[in-house]
Design an enzyme around this catalytic site. Structure first.
Site, PDB file in Angstrom:
ATOM      1  N   CYS A   4      12.854   9.933   8.750  1.00 12.24           N
ATOM      2  CA  CYS A   4      12.557   9.490  10.118  1.00 12.24           C
ATOM      3  C   CYS A   4      13.791   9.564  11.021  1.00 12.24           C
ATOM      4  O   CYS A   4      13.665   9.763  12.225  1.00 12.24           O
ATOM      5  CB  CYS A   4      11.998   8.069  10.090  1.00 12.24           C
TER       6      CYS A   4
ATOM      7  N   GLU B 216       8.636   0.574  11.692  1.00 17.34           N
ATOM      8  CA  GLU B 216       9.738   1.542  11.668  1.00 17.34           C
ATOM      9  C   GLU B 216       9.075   2.905  11.709  1.00 17.34           C
ATOM     10  O   GLU B 216       8.451   3.317  10.736  1.00 17.34           O
ATOM     11  CB  GLU B 216      10.612   1.350  10.427  1.00 17.34           C
TER      12      GLU B 216
ATOM     13  N   LYS C  89       0.854  -1.183   0.000  1.00 16.77           N
ATOM     14  CA  LYS C  89       0.000   0.000   0.000  1.00 16.77           C
ATOM     15  C   LYS C  89       0.885   1.226   0.000  1.00 16.77           C
ATOM     16  O   LYS C  89       1.646   1.471   0.934  1.00 16.77           O
ATOM     17  CB  LYS C  89      -0.913  -0.003   1.228  1.00 16.77           C
TER      18      LYS C  89
ATOM     19  N   GLU D 280       8.529  15.157  16.602  1.00 15.41           N
ATOM     20  CA  GLU D 280       9.072  15.030  15.249  1.00 15.41           C
ATOM     21  C   GLU D 280       8.391  16.058  14.346  1.00 15.41           C
ATOM     22  O   GLU D 280       7.180  16.018  14.131  1.00 15.41           O
ATOM     23  CB  GLU D 280       8.834  13.619  14.717  1.00 15.41           C
TER      24      GLU D 280
END
Length: 493
Positions: free
Chosen positions: A300, A266, A191, A397
């Site tokens: 990330c 992750e 996806k 973040e």
């Protein structure tokens, strides 16, 4: 699926090239329309204009893709490892031949620099070849339990595996996940993000050309609802997800509420970069600058918390400001650009919101942070100083070209402050002292630690996080374990 031959679109690229890209869902080695006919728009972040529309996967389409993968699994699992490896190598060959087109599509769709898009394609090829070489080497073991029995372990595929990839590295991460998954005998449903579907659809043409059997690899473009349907599907035995920590929690819940499928995650990061007085000043500044500006900070493992020892703090900050102010921001396809646009207006507004928040919290904006131009999602990279670990801009973040810089005195303080985060994906250490480097790498709670550099990696190395940065590994031999189950066999003779 009402039409098995949806149109391809012609994409005019900045270099004058015309590249044709499929718009359908890729199920059972065919491009098909969605059951509902729903479409989603892919937008160029350089201009904020629609590139094209592709078909959007919904629940019925997820069911069709999972069914195709489930039907293909028995034969694929029995296919000899060397035959699976040959297909991965063939796909790598075809990607190399199509490198320019794939990189251009990726740069257009994501806004990443064309050079980095080329690097992503190169890395994907390396991963395919690495896992092809691993195909017949994921061995079990004989166990010396007692002399009258044969006891051993063997590794077996899960079955249908859902691979949910993010928008920041759509092409590379699709390969990064599918290579170990399919080489170990699984079939997959990928996806892609609704923001960046195009490069993976282009990849599907090469999957057919490489000769993969029908149903082994299926690709759906869609929103989070399609990802949720995959995570909840009773015939999906494993899900591997890369994305935000908040969405990772939802994937875990979906897996638990369905068939308690295996999950690997992750997730987010807030990576510390720790610079000691004895570090090489120029190279550490260069690495730290790359750490928060690469891919427009949309990584990330971006190094967005810089801790500098007090003896060189002022000099380091001045050099980092100079380098940051001189960063060339421009179109992703221009060879002169050093920083491209953010992926879309939603992400752009989120990052600008954090810049406003940081100033409200009392941080000093040393440079940058302004919008560039009236078209596209371009902004100046920004540096905050006078910050502390209680500020949201330090804890959360941001996922943009924004960095916080702080001063420390001792190695003990550096360790404590670097580890003072809910995340643990990566970290960087800059020093000329071997003892300092070893002590720091041992003490930092992160899945990857770089010394005197940023972002180095290899197909042979695992990647994954500690704490709320997730669990499970992609990359390296460890990824073979991620996509297989271990069976213990006890045979009395």
């Amino acid at each position: 699926m009402t039409n098995t031959s949806p149109s391809r679109v012609s994409l005019p690229c900045a270099n004058g090239a015309i590249i044709k890209v499929p718009t359908g869902l890729f199920i059972n080695n065919q491009f098909v329309t969605s059951f509902s006919g729903a479409r989603l728009a892919s937008v160029d972040p350089n201009t904020n204009k629609v590139i094209c529309e592709v078909y959007e996967a919904e629940l019925d389409d997820v069911n069709a893709a999972v069914s195709a993968a489930a039907s293909a699994f028995p034969a694929w699992a029995k296919t000899v490892a060397t035959a699976r490896a040959a297909l991965l190598n063939k796909l790598a060959d075809l990607i190399e031949l199509s490198k320019s087109d794939l990189a251009l599509v990726e740069a257009l769709d994501t806004g990443k620099l064309i050079k980095q898009a080329h690097d992503d394609v190169d890395s994907a090829v390396k991963d395919l070849r690495f896992f092809a070489a691993c195909a017949d080497k994921h061995d079990g073991a004989i166990k010396n339990v007692d002399g009258d029995s044969l006891v051993y372990t063997k590794h077996e595929p899960f079955g249908v595996v859902g691979l949910i990839v993010p928008w920041n590295y759509p092409f590379y991460l699709a390969i990064y996940k599918l290579a170990p998954a399919v080489v170990t005998g699984n079939t997959v449903v990928i996806k892609t993000s609704e923001k960046t579907p195009l490069s993976t659809l282009k990849l599907c043409e090469l999957i057919i050309e490489a000769g993969f059997p029908k149903g082994v690899i299926n690709v759906l473009s869609g929103y989070g609802s399609a990802g949720d349907a995959i995570a909840r599907h009773m015939d999906v035995q494993k899900v591997s997800f890369t994305g935000s920590t908040a969405t990772g929690r939802k994937v875990m819940i979906a897996a638990a509420e369905s068939n308690i499928k295996s999950v690997s995650l992750e997730l987010g990061g807030k990576s510390p970069m720790i610079v000691f007085d004895d570090a090489d000043l120029e190279s550490s500044v260069d690495a730290c600058h790359e750490g928060f500006t690469s891919n427009a900070g949309q990584i990330c493992c971006a190094g967005t918390r810089i801790y500098v020892q007090e003896g060189i703090y002022d000099a380091f900050l001045q050099k980092l400001k100079t380098k940051t102010i001189s960063t060339v921001v421009g179109p992703s396809t221009s060879p002169n650009s050093e920083l491209g646009p953010l992926v879309d207006t939603l992400q752009f507004d989120k990052v600008l919101g954090y810049l406003k928040l940081g100033q409200q919290e009392g941080a000093v904006l040393e440079c940058g942070g302004s919008r560039i131009g009236s078209e596209g999602c371009f902004m100046e990279p920004a540096i905050f100083s006078k910050v502390n670990e209680e500020m949201r801009i330090v804890k959360e973040e941001i996922f943009g070209p924004v960095v916080c810089i702080m001063k420390f005195k001792t190695i003990e303080e550096a360790i404590q402050r670097a580890n003072n985060s809910v995340y643990g994906l990566a970290a960087g250490v800059f020093t000329s002292s071997l003892s300092t480097a070893v002590r720091m790498t041992n003490a930092l709670k992160a899945g990857t630690v770089w010394t005197n550099g940023f972002g180095m990696g290899s197909s042979s190395l695992p990647f994954g996080g500690y704490k709320q940065s997730g669990y499970g590994k992609d990359g390296g031999l460890e990824a073979l374990a991620t996509y297989t189950q271990t069976k213990s066999v006890y045979m009395n003779l």
